[in-house]
Design a protein around this motif. Sequence first.
Motif, short mmCIF file in Angstrom:
data_model
loop_
_atom_site.label_atom_id
_atom_site.label_comp_id
_atom_site.label_asym_id
_atom_site.label_seq_id
_atom_site.Cartn_x
_atom_site.Cartn_y
_atom_site.Cartn_z
N ILE A 44 -23.38 -49.59 -62.13
CA ILE A 44 -23.97 -48.86 -62.71
C ILE A 44 -23.52 -47.62 -63.31
CG2 ILE A 44 -26.23 -47.24 -62.92
CD1 ILE A 44 -26.68 -50.21 -62.86
N SER A 45 -23.43 -46.88 -64.53
CA SER A 45 -22.73 -45.84 -64.61
C SER A 45 -23.56 -44.97 -65.56
CB SER A 45 -21.24 -46.04 -65.40
OG SER A 45 -21.55 -46.86 -66.53
N LYS A 46 -23.53 -43.63 -65.34
CA LYS A 46 -24.33 -42.71 -66.42
C LYS A 46 -23.38 -42.54 -67.68
CE LYS A 46 -25.62 -38.76 -64.51
NZ LYS A 46 -27.15 -39.00 -64.28
N LYS A 47 -24.51 -42.16 -68.75
CA LYS A 47 -23.73 -42.21 -69.88
C LYS A 47 -22.94 -41.23 -70.24
CE LYS A 47 -26.57 -45.10 -72.35
NZ LYS A 47 -26.15 -46.55 -73.08
N THR A 48 -22.70 -40.25 -69.29
CA THR A 48 -21.60 -38.98 -69.26
C THR A 48 -20.52 -39.51 -68.73
OG1 THR A 48 -22.61 -38.17 -67.42
CG2 THR A 48 -23.62 -37.30 -69.54
N GLU B 165 -34.00 -42.74 -66.46
CA GLU B 165 -32.69 -42.22 -67.20
C GLU B 165 -32.21 -43.77 -67.83
OE1 GLU B 165 -28.21 -40.70 -65.94
OE2 GLU B 165 -29.84 -40.24 -64.53
N ARG B 166 -31.36 -43.63 -68.74
CA ARG B 166 -30.80 -44.83 -69.47
C ARG B 166 -29.33 -44.62 -69.32
NH1 ARG B 166 -33.31 -47.37 -73.67
NH2 ARG B 166 -35.10 -46.10 -74.23
N VAL B 167 -28.99 -45.97 -68.56
CA VAL B 167 -27.45 -46.10 -67.81
C VAL B 167 -26.86 -46.98 -68.32
CG1 VAL B 167 -28.07 -44.82 -65.60
CG2 VAL B 167 -28.69 -47.19 -66.02
N ASN B 168 -25.69 -47.44 -68.32
CA ASN B 168 -24.64 -48.31 -68.54
C ASN B 168 -24.92 -49.36 -67.45
OD1 ASN B 168 -23.93 -47.61 -71.08
ND2 ASN B 168 -22.44 -46.22 -70.12
#
Length: 352
Positions: free
Chosen positions: A266-270, A320-323
Amino acid sequence: MYVELKNINKSFGTFKASDNVNFGVEKGKLVALLGPSGSGKTTILRMIAGLESPDSGQVIIDGKVVNDLPASKRGIGFVFQNYALFRYITVEENVAFGLKVQKLDKTFIKERVAEMIELVGLKGMEKRYPSQLSGGQRQRVAFARAIAPNPQLLLLDEPFAAIDAKVRLELRTWLRDMIANLGITSIFVTHDQEEAVEVSDQIIVTNHGRVEQAGTPLEIYRNPQTAFTASFFGQAGYLNDYHAFKKFDEIEGADSAFTRPEFVKISKKTEEEKYTVSSDEGIVKDVCFRGTHIELRVLIHNSEVIATRRLDEEAVQIGERVNVLLTKIFVTQGNKVQQLVNHALDENYVFI
């Protein structure tokens, strides 16, 4: 093999507790019988001990078929889940019980009991009664009583089930080291995957009375041979349509697909990620602190997967939307399982 089960079948009425069970245990090894409730593991242990008789097949110990040999003649030590200590006699009297049954010399019994009590770390508690001991101490007494007669085979039925979590962790390490030092061939029953992986040299996975797979903990975890074994280990996150996820081969006739938390990144959009173009977008449905890490439940392509993040990584919030990158999945066809690796990963990629 020191212990062998050959073509073992056992039924209780219409319930098939053991269905053509076959496996072997090498001398000096610590082996876990691992499976869910009702999978037949305790029945197997009781047949080895002589507390149950198989309907067919052979139980072999040290090269001898022992089907008709009573439990008292098999040279086995047994540690029960609920300790089974005698409440109204002291620690040293509990440890001495098996030796007295054998009518051994009193001097020998006294010396052997003292040796066992020191071995399990209970010196100074000889005169206490079970009610005056903690759960972990009682289990140590049970262990000392089982090995006092010097058995060649030790059987343990869910030995840590009645003990609180912290003590259970301590006893796992203690038991593994103790058995390794003593060199006693040992078989223990558990439904706890973590316990089996941490303690045993070999795991035998049972399900519906059958042996699904046997091997080292690492072999079984990394290379499950059946759909049940693959899904039983870890926290399976089932995928309703694995074809929707990027970069995986398609398997014709697949029944189901699932992944494990360690295969979900999982990674944050930022955050900058090497494989963002191969990731899918998911929505965080739940965030749970697990002590050593953060556990996330993420909805993606109408499926919910479980993932983890380190405590030192930036926090992720519910909604939150995540990758989401799946590095590996399991695909089943009946009870067969295949592992598929994401083609986006180069050979040097390492996931955490």
